[in-house]
Design a protein around this motif. Structure first.
Motif, PDB file in Angstrom:
ATOM      1  N   LYS A  74       6.073  -3.549   5.317  1.00 49.78           N
ATOM      2  CA  LYS A  74       7.403  -3.099   4.918  1.00 49.78           C
ATOM      3  C   LYS A  74       7.325  -1.936   3.935  1.00 49.78           C
ATOM      4  CE  LYS A  74       9.180  -7.797   5.488  1.00 49.78           C
ATOM      5  NZ  LYS A  74       9.927  -8.918   4.873  1.00 49.78           N
ATOM      6  N   ASN A  75       8.407  -1.157   3.898  1.00 50.96           N
ATOM      7  CA  ASN A  75       8.474  -0.034   2.968  1.00 50.96           C
ATOM      8  C   ASN A  75       9.065  -0.476   1.633  1.00 50.96           C
ATOM      9  OD1 ASN A  75      11.229  -0.252   3.429  1.00 50.96           O
ATOM     10  ND2 ASN A  75      11.370   1.596   4.681  1.00 50.96           N
ATOM     11  N   LEU A  76       9.323   0.473   0.755  1.00 49.11           N
ATOM     12  CA  LEU A  76       9.841   0.153  -0.563  1.00 49.11           C
ATOM     13  C   LEU A  76      11.199  -0.528  -0.513  1.00 49.11           C
ATOM     14  CD1 LEU A  76       8.851   3.448  -2.415  1.00 49.11           C
ATOM     15  CD2 LEU A  76       7.917   1.178  -2.876  1.00 49.11           C
ATOM     16  N   GLU A  77      11.963  -0.248   0.541  1.00 46.62           N
ATOM     17  CA  GLU A  77      13.294  -0.858   0.675  1.00 46.62           C
ATOM     18  C   GLU A  77      13.230  -2.229   1.333  1.00 46.62           C
ATOM     19  OE1 GLU A  77      12.775   2.470   1.712  1.00 46.62           O
ATOM     20  OE2 GLU A  77      13.430   3.076  -0.289  1.00 46.62           O
ATOM     21  N   GLY A  78      12.036  -2.646   1.759  1.00 47.96           N
ATOM     22  CA  GLY A  78      11.894  -3.941   2.411  1.00 47.96           C
ATOM     23  C   GLY A  78      12.119  -3.912   3.906  1.00 47.96           C
ATOM     24  N   ASP A  79      12.209  -2.709   4.490  1.00 43.29           N
ATOM     25  CA  ASP A  79      12.404  -2.595   5.935  1.00 43.29           C
ATOM     26  C   ASP A  79      11.059  -2.638   6.662  1.00 43.29           C
ATOM     27  OD1 ASP A  79      15.175  -2.168   5.594  1.00 43.29           O
ATOM     28  OD2 ASP A  79      14.791  -0.052   5.140  1.00 43.29           O
ATOM     29  N   PRO A  80      10.948  -3.368   7.782  1.00 38.75           N
ATOM     30  CA  PRO A  80       9.701  -3.386   8.549  1.00 38.75           C
ATOM     31  C   PRO A  80       9.403  -2.000   9.127  1.00 38.75           C
ATOM     32  CG  PRO A  80      11.154  -5.190   9.196  1.00 38.75           C
ATOM     33  CD  PRO A  80      11.968  -4.258   8.354  1.00 38.75           C
ATOM     34  N   ILE A  81       8.176  -1.511   8.944  1.00 40.31           N
ATOM     35  CA  ILE A  81       7.813  -0.199   9.487  1.00 40.31           C
ATOM     36  C   ILE A  81       6.523  -0.256  10.299  1.00 40.31           C
ATOM     37  CG2 ILE A  81       9.030   1.105   7.727  1.00 40.31           C
ATOM     38  CD1 ILE A  81       6.379   1.547   6.295  1.00 40.31           C
ATOM     39  N   GLU A  82       5.939  -1.445  10.414  1.00 39.10           N
ATOM     40  CA  GLU A  82       4.771  -1.618  11.276  1.00 39.10           C
ATOM     41  C   GLU A  82       4.634  -3.088  11.630  1.00 39.10           C
ATOM     42  OE1 GLU A  82       0.103  -0.636  10.655  1.00 39.10           O
ATOM     43  OE2 GLU A  82       0.825  -2.574   9.940  1.00 39.10           O
ATOM     44  N   TYR A  83       4.300  -3.341  12.917  1.00 38.03           N
ATOM     45  CA  TYR A  83       3.909  -4.688  13.327  1.00 38.03           C
ATOM     46  C   TYR A  83       2.502  -4.595  13.886  1.00 38.03           C
ATOM     47  CZ  TYR A  83       3.494  -9.107  15.750  1.00 38.03           C
ATOM     48  OH  TYR A  83       3.039 -10.326  16.175  1.00 38.03           O
TER      49      TYR A  83
END
Length: 241
Positions: free
Chosen positions: A215-224
């Motif tokens: 996750k990024n700084l905002e808590g959004d998933p950006i890699e699985y």
């Protein structure tokens, strides 16, 4: 600048914290470059130094920033490369622990995959960047990885060849696409009847599968990511103090 948050009744230090995170991501902040001083932030956001200090301390507690005595405050990149080494420890011919080298074997733009798109919390019709990567020690593949990325965040990866990638992926994500991995959640499974072309295992050999959502700084998933290794090489180590 801060007025936009008044309607949300957000504490002042939380507003500053959010702005600092935005500054880090939008400017692709270098980990070697110190952040502005607390006084400079206070002047920039028109708040007290105490408010800035509380915001910075919260980011330090969250693992986003690190304070270095006499040098300043810096962006902190968590050591995700060492994460899998909690479970898989490898020694070279001299019996010393070594960190595997990462090699990209395949990269391509693919159609959406329903389960993966859900993991990444993206639209069901959004295309994906798909990567196959291996970890090598002394010319032997010891970990095999499958990685999925949302195309909308990694447009600059379209058209890249495997040799264009660097050994460490997360710094490359940030440098190339501005995607900073700040945290991750991992789940571990033992599986059977799975043959991996890079591990060259048989169906009789059990594997360990580690699933990671980064996750990024905002808590959004950006890699699985799914990583596979031989179960016989698996170990678990934890220090309890």
């Amino acid at each position: 600048m801060m007025d936009n948050f008044k309607k949300f009744n957000m504490p002042r230090y939380e507003q500053v914290r959010w702005h600092i995170q935005t500054l880090l991501t939008e400017n692709k902040w270098d980990e070697k470059t110190p952040l502005p001083t607390e006084q400079e932030f206070a002047d920039k956001y028109q708040v007290s130094v105490g408010t800035v200090r509380k915001a910075v301390e919260k980011l330090v507690d969250d693992g986003v920033l690190i304070k270095q005595q006499g040098r300043g405050t810096f962006l902190k990149r968590p050591n995700f490369e060492g994460s899998l080494l909690r479970f898989f420890k490898y020694r070279d011919k001299d019996a010393s622990y070594v960190i595997p080298t990462g090699v990209i074997k395949k990269v391509m733009l693919i159609e959406p995959v329903e389960a993966i798109n859900k993991e990444l919390n993206i639209h069901e019709k959004e295309s994906l960047i798909y990567i196959e990567r291996v970890r090598i020690v002394e010319d032997r593949v010891i970990l095999s990885e499958r990685i999925w990325l949302p195309k909308s965040r990694y447009e600059d990866f379209v058209g890249l060849e495997p040799e264009d990638f660097e050994n460490l992926l997360y710094p490359f994500y940030y440098k190339k696409c501005g995607q900073f991995v700040s945290s991750a959640v991992e789940m571990l499974f033992f599986i059977s009847n799975h043959v991996d072309p890079y591990l060259d295992n048989t169906k009789q050999e059990n594997l360990v599968k580690v699933c990671r959502v980064a996750k990024n700084l905002e808590g959004d998933p950006i890699e699985y990511r799914e990583s596979y290794g031989l179960a016989e090489k698996f170990s678990y180590e934890v220090n309890i103090i």
